[in-house]
Design an enzyme around this catalytic site. Structure first.
Site, PDB file in Angstrom:
ATOM      1  N   ASP A  75       0.824  -1.209   0.000  1.00 20.21           N
ATOM      2  CA  ASP A  75       0.000   0.000   0.000  1.00 20.21           C
ATOM      3  C   ASP A  75       0.860   1.260   0.000  1.00 20.21           C
ATOM      4  OD1 ASP A  75       0.736  -0.810   2.671  1.00 20.21           O
ATOM      5  OD2 ASP A  75      -0.642   0.703   3.461  1.00 20.21           O
TER       6      ASP A  75
ATOM      7  N   GLU B 206      -0.027  -1.257   5.743  1.00 17.81           N
ATOM      8  CA  GLU B 206       1.012  -0.766   6.648  1.00 17.81           C
ATOM      9  C   GLU B 206       0.845   0.708   6.949  1.00 17.81           C
ATOM     10  OE1 GLU B 206       4.842   1.142   7.779  1.00 17.81           O
ATOM     11  OE2 GLU B 206       3.619   1.473   5.977  1.00 17.81           O
TER      12      GLU B 206
END
Length: 523
Positions: A152, A217
């Site tokens: 991400d 994350e």
């Protein structure tokens, strides 16, 4: 583990157009993660669906079942994606038009097409969009490494300031451009490049290796890293090495040091956001009384900011300075010779710069303040958010107690909001630290190597108890200007740095490989 890292795989990796394109395509996938609802405006996040597309890997559901896909034989011989147009090109316009779930699916499909040997020979278990690969070793019950990366990226604030659109994945003669180029898709793709290369060379690890690629994350990892770490814990996994993002090689950033410095981080600071809030009666601004809600909250914020938590020398930072002493100017070497006695002086010197103050203090950052609706209306509500990055030895509870002590106002409500994380325990470097240090020096000769602590939060905090050695590091050489592009404008990675990252991971795999069979051993 051996530390003869400089003796293997001596030829530097060259990032040709095909290798660069594989990373560039990943950057075109706008895999943006979003803040949880108690921090971000708007409603709660929807559940992240489990990806159902086929794969050539051994694909395991979270229930633990194993299924060999019919695509395996096709993927083993598939042509790896290149700039020649073997894959559809994702859209590359404004970030707010993307469907993040669709972009994660697109990225997953790209990985499976681009790395056919990985997806034919490694087991894959999905947790939503997160991916856990298991590369079984010759001695499969032992685990040599857990290699982390995240898929991400953070959103883009101002598209107009970018040289190239942030999700266009532009490759020029020097850089690969795009959101996630440094944080953290280059690590993700470099690990897969290295594993694919090793598989093609017939290499197998001596002990099992896990690749753990989270999908959230940037928003604390609750649906990705937390679930993967839980699965590994339940499986009794204990690795020699945990390797993740965090430290890099800084050039021209360490004051007074005449060479690039590789900071191999061995832990990270904790995280907490404190909300200060005030309620008042309100009314007309022509009769305000002694203090408005906005004034009261402003005074509370000022007190928190003007009275930070104390400076302190931690064992990790003392070790960091000791390792750098030999490359520092003479006057600093003399001071550090008495580091035990001179710690108060050293911490005050370090506190003069934001970059080094973060190493010796729990930092205080007021980031949001809200209150009032019109110039002539007294506000009934006002609030502020203050973010703390917590030094090892402090705690979330200590931060909250400190805020109450310095605000000294019973009318100000003080509470935690959103995710909190305690700092790392502050353990010394583990047994595999020297291996990572040797690999860094082999890939980028002439550097100084030291330890450190990550000022931000990474997925590795969820895996802290699963490995004997934790290292947060990538062997990429960055300047201060490069650092400012991470989560900022014009994020990019040079082709040279990307080559270093691939080579580092391949060298690491070579170090973890099983020895070749002895001729005549079967006889």
């Amino acid at each position: 583990m051996t530390s003869s890292a400089a003796q293997t795989h001596p030829t530097a990796v060259v990032v040709d157009a095909h290798i660069a394109e594989r990373l560039a395509y990943a950057l075109r996938c706008a895999t943006i993660s979003h803040e949880p609802p108690d921090i971000a405006p708007g409603g709660p996040r929807g559940a992240v669906p489990t990806e159902q597309t086929g794969t050539g890997a051994t694909d395991r559901s979270e229930a633990g079942s194993t299924d060999r896909s019919a695509e395996a034989s096709t993927n083993q011989t598939a042509t790896r994606s290149t700039a020649a147009g073997t894959e559809p090109t994702p859209k590359a316009d404004a970030a707010d038009v993307y469907d993040s779930d669709a972009e994660f699916v697109r990225l997953g499909a790209h990985l499976e097409r681009s790395f056919p040997l990985v997806h034919a020979e490694l087991e894959l278990e999905r947790f939503g969009h997160s991916r856990l690969y298991r590369w079984s070793g010759v001695e499969p019950d032992k685990v040599s490494a857990i290699l982390l990366a995240h898929q991400d990226v953070v959103p883009v604030d101002d598209l107009r300031r970018w040289t190239h659109p942030p999700f266009a994945g532009v490759v020029d003669d020097e850089f690969i451009w795009g959101r996630g180029a440094i944080d953290d898709k280059s690590r993700l793709i470099a690990i897969l490049e290295a594993v694919e290369s090793a598989l093609a060379a017939g290499i197998r690890p001596r002990h099992t290796i896990y690749l753990a690629f989270g999908h959230d994350e940037e928003v604390f990892g609750d649906e990705g890293a937390v679930r993967i770490a839980r699965r590994l814990r339940e499986s009794g996994v204990r690795a020699d090495l945990l390797l993740d993002e965090g430290g890099v090689i800084l050039d021209g950033v360490a004051d007074g040091v005449d060479r690039p410095v590789a900071s191999i981080m061995v832990g990270e600071k904790g995280y907490a956001t404190v909300r200060l809030s005030v309620s008042a009666v309100g009314g007309h601004s022509s009769m305000p009384g002694a203090q408005t809600a906005v004034g009261r909250i402003a005074r509370a914020v000022g007190r928190v900011q003007d009275h930070p938590m104390p400076l302190r020398m931690t064992p990790v930072v003392a070790d960091m300075l000791a390792r750098l002493r030999s490359v520092m100017p003479e006057y600093r070497r003399r001071l550090l010779a008495f580091a035990g006695l001179a710690a108060p002086v050293i911490t005050r010197v370090m506190a003069a710069r934001p970059q080094t103050e973060a190493l010796v203090r729990t930092t205080t950052a007021p980031t949001v303040i809200r209150g009032g609706v019109k110039p002539n209306v007294l506000p009934q509500q006002a609030e502020a958010l203050v973010n703390f990055r917590i030094l090892p030895g402090d705690s979330v509870a200590a931060v909250l107690a400190h805020c109450r002590k310095v605000v000294r106002d019973a009318g100000v409500r003080i509470e935690l909001i959103g995710m909190t994380s305690e700092p790392s325990p502050g353990k010394p470097p583990g047994p595999a630290f020297d291996l990572i240090a040797d690999l860094a020096a082999a890939v980028v000769p002439g550097i100084a190597v030291t330890t450190g602590i990550v000022p931000g939060a990474t997925d590795s905090r969820h895996y802290d108890d699963l490995a004997a050695t934790r290292c947060n590091f990538a062997p990429i050489v960055l300047t201060q200007a490069d650092l400012e592009t991470i989560h900022g404008t014009d994020e990019r990675i040079s082709l040279v740095n990307y080559a270093r990252l691939i080579e580092f991971n391949r060298r690491l795999i070579d170090q973890l490989a099983a020895p070749p069979p002895t001729p005549g051993a079967d006889a």
